[in-house]
Design a protein around this motif. Structure first.
Motif, PDB file in Angstrom:
ATOM      1  N   ARG A  54       0.897  -1.250   0.084  1.00  0.00           N
ATOM      2  CA  ARG A  54       0.219  -0.074  -0.064  1.00  0.00           C
ATOM      3  C   ARG A  54       0.938   1.287  -0.035  1.00  0.00           C
ATOM      4  N   MET A  55       1.951   1.369   0.657  1.00  0.00           N
ATOM      5  CA  MET A  55       2.835   2.541   0.942  1.00  0.00           C
ATOM      6  C   MET A  55       3.596   2.689  -0.656  1.00  0.00           C
ATOM      7  N   ALA A  56       3.512   1.641  -1.351  1.00  0.00           N
ATOM      8  CA  ALA A  56       4.116   1.697  -2.706  1.00  0.00           C
ATOM      9  C   ALA A  56       3.151   2.208  -3.706  1.00  0.00           C
ATOM     10  N   GLY A  57       1.945   2.435  -3.391  1.00  0.00           N
ATOM     11  CA  GLY A  57       0.829   3.178  -4.099  1.00  0.00           C
ATOM     12  C   GLY A  57      -0.037   2.150  -4.760  1.00  0.00           C
TER      13      GLY A  57
ATOM     14  N   ARG B  98       3.211   6.666   3.620  1.00  0.00           N
ATOM     15  CA  ARG B  98       2.488   6.180   2.439  1.00  0.00           C
ATOM     16  C   ARG B  98       2.418   7.011   1.294  1.00  0.00           C
ATOM     17  N   ARG B  99       2.686   6.648  -0.011  1.00  0.00           N
ATOM     18  CA  ARG B  99       2.656   7.530  -1.106  1.00  0.00           C
ATOM     19  C   ARG B  99       1.442   7.594  -1.639  1.00  0.00           C
TER      20      ARG B  99
ATOM     21  N   GLY C 239       7.293  -3.858  -4.905  1.00  0.00           N
ATOM     22  CA  GLY C 239       6.551  -3.654  -3.686  1.00  0.00           C
ATOM     23  C   GLY C 239       7.219  -2.458  -2.732  1.00  0.00           C
ATOM     24  N   HIS C 240       7.993  -1.688  -3.417  1.00  0.00           N
ATOM     25  CA  HIS C 240       8.588  -0.318  -2.561  1.00  0.00           C
ATOM     26  C   HIS C 240       8.477   0.861  -3.506  1.00  0.00           C
ATOM     27  N   SER C 241       8.543   1.974  -2.417  1.00  0.00           N
ATOM     28  CA  SER C 241       8.404   3.127  -3.120  1.00  0.00           C
ATOM     29  C   SER C 241       9.509   3.482  -4.097  1.00  0.00           C
TER      30      SER C 241
ATOM     31  N   ASN D  32      12.018   5.403  -4.476  1.00  0.00           N
ATOM     32  CA  ASN D  32      13.313   5.649  -4.118  1.00  0.00           C
ATOM     33  C   ASN D  32      13.848   4.783  -2.903  1.00  0.00           C
ATOM     34  N   GLY D  33      12.959   3.591  -2.504  1.00  0.00           N
ATOM     35  CA  GLY D  33      13.315   2.741  -1.738  1.00  0.00           C
ATOM     36  C   GLY D  33      13.624   3.203  -0.260  1.00  0.00           C
ATOM     37  N   HIS D  34      12.995   4.226  -0.054  1.00  0.00           N
ATOM     38  CA  HIS D  34      13.555   5.070   1.268  1.00  0.00           C
ATOM     39  C   HIS D  34      12.514   4.427   2.490  1.00  0.00           C
ATOM     40  N   SER D  35      11.522   4.120   2.012  1.00  0.00           N
ATOM     41  CA  SER D  35      10.440   3.601   3.246  1.00  0.00           C
ATOM     42  C   SER D  35      11.043   2.596   3.912  1.00  0.00           C
ATOM     43  N   VAL D  36      11.608   1.504   3.182  1.00  0.00           N
ATOM     44  CA  VAL D  36      12.174   0.277   3.823  1.00  0.00           C
ATOM     45  C   VAL D  36      13.274   0.793   4.401  1.00  0.00           C
ATOM     46  N   ASN D  37      14.186   1.551   3.664  1.00  0.00           N
ATOM     47  CA  ASN D  37      15.448   1.518   4.089  1.00  0.00           C
ATOM     48  C   ASN D  37      15.543   2.459   5.424  1.00  0.00           C
ATOM     49  N   ASN D  38      14.677   3.342   5.370  1.00  0.00           N
ATOM     50  CA  ASN D  38      14.843   4.117   6.643  1.00  0.00           C
ATOM     51  C   ASN D  38      14.330   3.498   7.840  1.00  0.00           C
TER      52      ASN D  38
END
Length: 769
Positions: A270-273, A359-360, A369-371, A373-379
Motif C-alpha cells: 500500500r505504501m508503494a501506491g 504512504r505514497r 513492492g517499494h516506493s 526511491n526505496g527509502h520507506s524500507v531503508n529508513n
C-alpha cells in the motif's frame, strides 16, 4: 514465470483470493470454527494424563499394577522431630512428649489416617537425635494440597509449645501447597502478561492500535480454538498442564509472527501506491506462501516430540502442532478478509510520534513492492543496511567471524550435564520447606523419597512369598543400598505388597541411582525374582527420574533424525534448491548449539547466573535439551523461510543473487526484528520465574531467538549466500522428478509489474556477483 500465465497456482494465493472475494463468509467461518471447537472441546472434557501414562519403564509398570488393583496411594506426610540441645536424644522424656503431642495434634484434625509412632516403626536416626512421625492424608492424593492447611497449623502449634526440639512437616501434600502458594500465581501471571507485552511491542512496531490488535486477536482466537481441539484429541492422547502452557507460548509466538509477516507485506505494498486488492494479492502470493512453508516445517518439527515415547512430550508436541496448524490456516484465510474489510482503517489509532505516515499517494512503484526511491524500507532498516554493507563487502571474513563466535558460544554445551533437579536446585533457599527436605535427608538418607517395590503375586500371603519379602528386606540393607528401615504394607484383597526402601544417597541423585541399581539388579533377582509368578517393579522418585532419563536418551537419535530429515525435504521441495536446504539445516543447528552453550554457561557453570537468579544450580534439567531442539528448530524456520522466500522472489524477478540477498534481508529486517522482539520478550517473562526449570526454558528460548534473528539471519545467511552466488540455486537434474512445491506466482496474476525490481539503495555497494 513472466510468461503472461495468469493462473494462480499457490495454495496461499488461492486461499487469500477467495477470502478477499468472500470477506464476511471467511470471517464467519473462522468465528464458527473457533466457537464450535471450544464448545465441542468443553462438552467432551479433557482426559488428563495418568501416572501410568506419564511414566516409563518399571515405574509405568508399577503404576499400571496399582491402577488395575484399584489402589490409590494416599499423599504421605512426615513430621521431623529433631533434638536441639547438646546431648539430647529421641529417648528423652521431653522428646517423647513432643512426639506424642504431634501425633495427637494431627489426628485431631480429622484430615489424616494411619498415624505411626517412630518408636513403633523404628524411624529414629542413627545418631538418635531425630525421629519421624508418619501419616497419610485422607482423600485423593492429587488434591491433598488443598486439605493440608489444618494439619500444618496443628504442627506449628505443637512447635510453639516445645522449644527444645525442632518440629517440621514435609510431604507430597505440604510441598504441593507450598509450591502452589509460592509459584502458582507467579506462573499464571507470566502467561497472562505475555499478551499485553506482545500487544505493546506490536503497537511500537506498527504505530497504530488497530494494526497492533489484529495479530494479537488472530493469535488469541487460534489459541482458543486449539484449547477446544485439545479437549477432543485428549481422548486419544491425554493432555496435561505442561502441554497447555507450551501450546500458549508457541501459539502466541507463531500466531503473532505469521500475522505480522502478512500484515507488514500488505502495508508495504500500500505504501508503494498499490490499491488494496492488489496489495492483498501480492501479500497472499508471497508472505502467505512463506507462512505455509514455515507452518508445515514447524509442524514437522513439533511432530518430532511424538517419537520420544514419553506421554508428556507427546502431549506437548501434539498441542504445539495443532496450534501452529490453526494459526497458519487462520493467517492465510481469515486474515486477508479482515484486512480487506478494514482497508485504510487498519491505520486507526495511530501514534504520530512513533511512525510518521510514509504512504505514497501516487502509483510511483517500481514493481518491487517499494516506493520508487526505496527509502520507506531503508529508513526502517538503517542498522541492518549498514551491517549488510559490511557483510556483502567482506562475506568470507563475516562468515569466519560469525561462525567462530557462535562456535565459541556453543562450546560449553559439549560438557552439558543433565539431571532432574533436586528440590534445592529447583527452588534454592527461597522456601523454608527446602531446608526441611535437606534435614530429613541428612538424618534419614533417602527417607523423604524412598524407592517403592510393588510386589504382585498369585497369593501374597503364601509362605514362599513371605520368605522372599523377608529376604528382600534383609538384603536391601546388607547390600549397602539402604540403611533401613524397610517397611512392608500388605494389601491382602489385591494380593499386593508395597515395600518402601530408603535409598543411600538421599538427595544426591547420582549416589541414589547407584543404590537403585543395586536393588533392581542384585537384591530383587536374588529374592523376589526367584518366586514364580511374582512381579516386583521398583518405582519411586529416583526410579522415575532414571527411567525417564533412559527413555529420553533413547529418543534423542530418532527425534533428531526425524526433524532434520523432514525439515530438509520440505525446504528442498519448497525452494527447489539443494544448497538452500542444506544451509537451512546447518544454520538452524548452529543456532540451537549456541542456545545450548548459553544454557550450560549460565546454569551449569554459573557465568552471569546472578543476573537471572540461577546461582548454584549446576545442571540442566533433563527434558530441556530435546524440548529446546524441537521448539527452536521449528521457530527458527519462521525467520529463515521468510528471508529466503523474499530473496528467492527477487531472484525470480531478475535480480542478481547478491542484489536479491540485499533486497531480501533489508526488506525483511523490520518485520523480523519486530517478531523476534516479541518472542524474546514473551520467553524472557518465563525466565523471570523462580522455578529453575521454567527459568532455563525461558532463557534458552529467548537467547536462541535473539541469536537466530541477529547473527544467523543478519550476518551468516547473507554471507553464506553471497559466497555461494549462483550455486544457491543448485538443483541437480536427478532431483527434478521430485514434487514442485514452489507454486511461483506469475507477476501478472499477483498484480506485480513484470519489470525487475530495484534493490534498496546501499551507498558504496558493488552490483553483481
Amino acid at each position: 514465470m513472466g510468461n503472461g500465465d495468469t493462473r494462480v497456482r499457490g495454495i496461499a494465493a488461492r486461499a487469500g483470493g477467495w477470502s478477499v472475494r468472500h470477506r464476511w463468509a471467511a470471517v464467519g467461518i473462522w468465528v464458527l470454527f473457533v466457537v464450535l471447537a471450544m464448545g465441542l472441546g468443553s462438552a467432551a472434557g479433557t482426559a488428563e494424563l495418568k501416572d501410568s501414562d506419564q511414566l516409563s519403564g518399571e515405574t509405568s509398570q508399577a503404576a499400571r499394577i496399582l491402577e488395575d488393583a484399584g489402589i490409590d496411594e494416599p499423599a504421605g506426610e512426615t513430621v521431623l522431630v529433631q533434638a536441639k540441645g547438646e546431648g539430647a536424644k529421641a529417648t528423652d522424656s521431653e522428646f517423647r512428649a513432643a512426639v506424642d503431642a504431634v501425633m495427637k495434634a494431627v489426628e485431631g484434625t480429622g484430615k489424616v489416617t494411619d498415624v505411626t509412632s517412630p518408636y513403633d516403626t523404628d524411624t529414629i536416626s542413627k545418631d538418635g537425635r531425630s525421629a519421624l512421625v508418619q501419616f497419610d492424608m485422607r482423600g485423593e492424593a492429587e488434591t491433598a494440597g488443598e486439605r493440608v492447611e489444618p494439619v500444618l497449623k496443628a504442627v506449628d502449634e505443637v512447635q510453639k509449645d516445645h522449644d527444645a526440639v525442632r518440629i517440621e512437616e514435609i510431604g507430597s501434600a505440604s510441598m504441593l501447597k507450598t509450591f502452589d502458594d509460592a509459584f502458582g500465581d507467579d506462573f499464571q501471571q507470566a502467561e497472562y502478561s505475555a499478551v499485553p507485552v506482545a500487544l505493546g511491542i506490536l503497537l511500537v512496531a506498527f504505530g497504530a492500535l488497530v494494526a497492533a490488535l489484529v495479530p494479537v486477536a488472530l493469535a488469541i482466537t487460534a489459541i482458543m480454538a486449539t484449547m477446544g481441539l485439545m479437549g477432543l484429541v485428549s481422548h486419544l492422547q491425554p493432555m496435561d498442564d505442561a502441554s497447555s502452557s507450551v501450546m500458549l507460548l508457541v501459539g502466541l509466538a507463531v500466531g503473532v509472527d505469521y500475522c505480522l509477516f502478512y500484515l507488514r507485506r500488505e502495508r508495504e505494498e500500500r505504501m508503494a501506491g498499490r490499491d488494496g486488492e492488489t496489495a492483498l494479492r501480492i501479500a497472499a502470493a508471497t508472505s502467505g506462501r512463506a507462512i505455509i512453508v514455515s507452518g508445515v516445517t514447524v509442524c514437522v518439527a513439533m511432530a518430532g516430540m511424538l517419537f520420544t515415547g514419553l506421554a508428556t512430550f507427546k502431549a506437548m508436541g501434539l498441542a504445539s502442532l495443532m496450534v501452529v496448524a490453526v494459526a497458519m490456516v487462520g493467517s492465510v484465510t481469515v486474515l486477508p478478509a479482515l484486512l480487506s474489510l478494514l482497508g485504510e482503517r487498519v491505520e486507526k489509532g495511530r501514534i504520530p510520534f512513533l511512525h510518521p505516515d510514509k504512504r505514497r499517494k501516487g502509483n510511483g512503484s517500481t514493481g518491487n513492492g517499494h516506493s520508487g526511491n526505496g527509502h520507506s524500507v531503508n529508513n526502517e532498516s538503517r542498522f541492518w543496511t549498514s551491517v549488510l554493507r559490511v557483510v556483502l563487502a567482506r562475506p568470507a571474513i563475516s562468515l569466519v567471524v560469525a561462525t567462530g563466535a557462535l562456535l565459541a558460544i556453543a562450546a560449553p554445551a559439549l560438557g552439558m550435564k543433565t539431571q532432574n533437579l533436586t528440590l534445592d536446585q529447583e527452588f534454592g533457599d527461597s522456601l523454608p520447606i527446602v531446608a526441611t527436605y535437606e534435614r530429613v535427608n541428612e538424618a534419614f538418607p533417602g527417607g523423604s523419597e524412598p524407592a517403592e517395590v510393588v510386589v504382585k503375586a498369585d497369593d501374597i500371603n503364601s509362605a514362599e512369598v513371605k520368605s522372599a519379602l523377608a529376604d528382600f528386606r534383609e538384603r536391601a540393607v546388607s547390600s549397602g543400598a539402604s540403611r533401613g528401615p524397610v517397611e512392608v504394607k500388605v494389601h491382602d484383597a489385591q494380593n499386593l505388597a508395597l515395600v518402601y526402601v530408603p535409598l543411600v544417597g538421599g538427595s544426591d541423585l547420582d549416589k541414589a541411582e547407584k543404590s537403585l541399581e543395586t536393588i533392581r539388579d542384585e537384591v530383587r533377582p536374588a529374592t523376589l525374582g526367584k518366586v514364580d509368578g511374582v512381579e516386583a517393579p521398583v518405582t519411586g522418585q529416583v526410579a522415575g527420574s532414571k527411567d525417564f532419563n533412559d527413555q529420553l536418551v533413547s529418543a534423542v537419535a530418532p527425534v533428531f533424525a526425524f526433524v532434520v530429515v523432514f525439515a530438509f525435504l520440505l525446504m528442498l521441495l519448497s525452494f527447489r534448491s539443494l544448497t538452500i536446504a542444506i544451509t537451512s539445516i546447518v544454520l538452524n543447528l548452529l543456532s540451537v548449539g549456541a542456545a545450548y552453550g548459553i544454557l550450560v554457561g549460565v546454569f551449569q557453570h554459573g557465568w552471569g547466573a546472578s543476573l537471572v537468579g540461577a546461582e548454584g544450580v549446576g545442571a540442566i534439567i533433563t527434558w530441556l535439551p530435546l524440548f529446546l531442539f524441537v521448539i527452536l528448530f521449528g521457530l527458527s524456520m519462521d525467520y529463515h523461510v521468510f528471508v529466503v522466500s523474499r530473496i528467492r522472489e527477487a531472484r525470480q524477478r531478475g535480480l542478481t543473487t547478491r542484489d536479491a540477498i540485499q533486497h531480501g534481508v533489508v526488506t525483511t529486517a523490520g518485520v523480523i526484528t519486530s517478531a523476534a522482539v516479541i518472542m524474546v520478550a514473551v520467553f524472557a517473562i518465563f525466565g523471570t520465574l523462580s522455578m529453575q526449570s521454567m527459568k532455563q526454558m525461558g532463557v534458552g528460548l529467548a537467547a536462541a531467538v535473539l541469536i537466530d534473528a541477529t547473527i544467523i539471519r543478519g550476518v551468516l545467511l547473507p554471507a553464506v549466500m553471497a559466497l555461494l552466488g549462483e550455486r544457491n540455486w543448485y538443483f541437480p537434474k536427478w532431483l527434478h522428478r521430485l514434487p514442485d512445491l514452489t507454486h511461483d506466482e506469475s507477476p501478472e496474476s499477483a498484480g506485480v509489474m513484470s519489470s525487475p525490481p530495484q534493490p534498496p539503495a546501499v551507498e558504496g555497494e558493488k552490483v553483481g556477483v
